[in-house]
Design a protein around this motif. Structure first.
Motif, PDB file in Angstrom:
ATOM      1  N   VAL A 107     106.109 127.377 -31.593  1.00  0.00           N
ATOM      2  CA  VAL A 107     106.243 128.606 -31.195  1.00  0.00           C
ATOM      3  C   VAL A 107     104.202 127.916 -30.202  1.00  0.00           C
ATOM      4  N   ARG A 108     104.325 128.433 -28.659  1.00  0.00           N
ATOM      5  CA  ARG A 108     102.899 128.056 -27.918  1.00  0.00           C
ATOM      6  C   ARG A 108     102.623 129.766 -27.546  1.00  0.00           C
ATOM      7  N   GLU A 109     101.243 129.798 -27.806  1.00  0.00           N
ATOM      8  CA  GLU A 109     100.848 130.883 -26.928  1.00  0.00           C
ATOM      9  C   GLU A 109      99.520 131.148 -26.124  1.00  0.00           C
ATOM     10  N   CYS A 110      99.974 131.160 -24.974  1.00  0.00           N
ATOM     11  CA  CYS A 110      98.714 131.466 -24.945  1.00  0.00           C
ATOM     12  C   CYS A 110      97.328 132.824 -25.130  1.00  0.00           C
ATOM     13  N   ARG A 111      96.575 131.976 -25.763  1.00  0.00           N
ATOM     14  CA  ARG A 111      95.471 132.909 -25.989  1.00  0.00           C
ATOM     15  C   ARG A 111      94.441 133.096 -24.927  1.00  0.00           C
ATOM     16  N   LEU A 112      94.058 134.393 -24.949  1.00  0.00           N
ATOM     17  CA  LEU A 112      92.418 134.815 -23.812  1.00  0.00           C
ATOM     18  C   LEU A 112      91.170 133.267 -24.458  1.00  0.00           C
ATOM     19  N   VAL A 113      90.645 132.704 -24.616  1.00  0.00           N
ATOM     20  CA  VAL A 113      89.371 132.701 -25.166  1.00  0.00           C
ATOM     21  C   VAL A 113      88.080 133.385 -25.100  1.00  0.00           C
ATOM     22  N   GLN A 114      87.243 133.808 -26.449  1.00  0.00           N
ATOM     23  CA  GLN A 114      86.287 134.426 -26.120  1.00  0.00           C
ATOM     24  C   GLN A 114      84.981 133.777 -25.740  1.00  0.00           C
ATOM     25  N   ASP A 115      85.471 132.376 -26.774  1.00  0.00           N
ATOM     26  CA  ASP A 115      84.367 132.201 -26.843  1.00  0.00           C
ATOM     27  C   ASP A 115      84.812 131.061 -26.235  1.00  0.00           C
ATOM     28  N   VAL A 116      83.597 130.007 -25.092  1.00  0.00           N
ATOM     29  CA  VAL A 116      83.732 128.620 -24.694  1.00  0.00           C
ATOM     30  C   VAL A 116      83.452 127.545 -24.988  1.00  0.00           C
ATOM     31  N   SER A 117      82.959 127.944 -27.048  1.00  0.00           N
ATOM     32  CA  SER A 117      82.569 127.316 -27.285  1.00  0.00           C
ATOM     33  C   SER A 117      83.740 126.666 -28.003  1.00  0.00           C
ATOM     34  N   GLU A 118      85.050 127.644 -28.093  1.00  0.00           N
ATOM     35  CA  GLU A 118      86.169 126.855 -28.811  1.00  0.00           C
ATOM     36  C   GLU A 118      86.672 126.047 -27.818  1.00  0.00           C
ATOM     37  N   LEU A 119      86.555 125.478 -27.286  1.00  0.00           N
ATOM     38  CA  LEU A 119      87.126 124.866 -26.112  1.00  0.00           C
ATOM     39  C   LEU A 119      86.413 123.413 -26.895  1.00  0.00           C
ATOM     40  N   TYR A 120      85.259 123.372 -26.037  1.00  0.00           N
ATOM     41  CA  TYR A 120      84.141 122.036 -25.646  1.00  0.00           C
ATOM     42  C   TYR A 120      83.271 122.741 -25.972  1.00  0.00           C
ATOM     43  N   ALA A 121      82.165 122.506 -27.109  1.00  0.00           N
ATOM     44  CA  ALA A 121      81.293 122.506 -27.676  1.00  0.00           C
ATOM     45  C   ALA A 121      79.550 122.468 -26.738  1.00  0.00           C
ATOM     46  N   GLN A 122      79.706 121.931 -25.252  1.00  0.00           N
ATOM     47  CA  GLN A 122      78.866 122.066 -24.526  1.00  0.00           C
ATOM     48  C   GLN A 122      79.132 122.251 -23.592  1.00  0.00           C
ATOM     49  N   ALA A 123      79.877 123.318 -23.534  1.00  0.00           N
ATOM     50  CA  ALA A 123      80.685 124.074 -21.945  1.00  0.00           C
ATOM     51  C   ALA A 123      79.568 125.111 -21.634  1.00  0.00           C
ATOM     52  N   ASP A 124      79.492 125.173 -20.348  1.00  0.00           N
ATOM     53  CA  ASP A 124      78.565 125.988 -20.310  1.00  0.00           C
ATOM     54  C   ASP A 124      79.008 127.633 -20.470  1.00  0.00           C
ATOM     55  N   PRO A 125      78.594 127.847 -21.173  1.00  0.00           N
ATOM     56  CA  PRO A 125      78.882 129.829 -21.808  1.00  0.00           C
ATOM     57  C   PRO A 125      78.845 130.738 -20.135  1.00  0.00           C
ATOM     58  N   THR A 126      78.767 129.900 -19.952  1.00  0.00           N
ATOM     59  CA  THR A 126      79.262 131.887 -18.077  1.00  0.00           C
ATOM     60  C   THR A 126      80.687 131.187 -18.356  1.00  0.00           C
ATOM     61  N   ALA A 127      81.521 130.401 -18.543  1.00  0.00           N
ATOM     62  CA  ALA A 127      82.949 130.097 -17.709  1.00  0.00           C
ATOM     63  C   ALA A 127      83.736 130.877 -18.861  1.00  0.00           C
TER      64      ALA A 127
END
Length: 148
Positions: A107-127
């Motif tokens: 089962v593949r479920e796309c979820r809205l990410v609330q904290d961009v650091s969940e995707l990439y620790a060095q990501a732009d927090p405003t994304a």
């Protein structure tokens, strides 16, 4: 209060996309809205179901799903690209779910990410508006043929 949505235009767009619209009435207060939309669209586009009796909920939903699947199969088999496709066979028998072994599926479920650091620790927090794919395993019962 208007929020910029035009319900008649939205229903017309859904109809143009061949979306089946089924509306469950819990009270009679929404009947006028459905009637006005159906009159504006020139036919009974919105299928109304009485949902006041909770005990009949499963029956109403199953009946609506049956109608939707039958309509979809009919549409797909009558489309121009389906001329060379094998006809879809429907079974008249109800599945004996107890006799069917489960199939394991991913089962593949796309979820809205609330904290961009969940995707990439060095990501732009405003994304914003990033989706995170959630994977899970489930067991499902599949009948070999669609049934009516």
């Amino acid at each position: 209060i208007s929020r910029g949505l035009d319900l008649e235009m939205l229903a017309s767009t859904l109809k143009g996309m061949a979306v089946q619209y089924i509306f469950g009435h819990i009270t009679a207060h929404t009947a006028k809205m459905v009637n006005v939309l159906n009159e504006a669209l020139g036919e009974s586009y919105i299928d109304s179901k009485d949902m006041q009796n909770v005990e009949l909920l499963a029956e109403v939903v199953t009946s609506s799903l049956h109608s939707s699947v039958a309509s979809t199969v009919s549409t797909l088999t009558s489309s121009p690209g389906a001329a060379h496709a094998a006809p879809v066979l429907l079974s008249d028998e109800l599945p004996d779910w107890a006799q069917l072994g489960p199939d394991h599926v991913h089962v593949r479920e796309c979820r809205l990410v609330q904290d961009v650091s969940e995707l990439y620790a060095q990501a732009d927090p405003t994304a914003t508006r990033k989706l995170k794919l959630h994977l899970d395993v489930a067991e499902v019962l599949l009948f070999p043929l669609p049934f009516s």
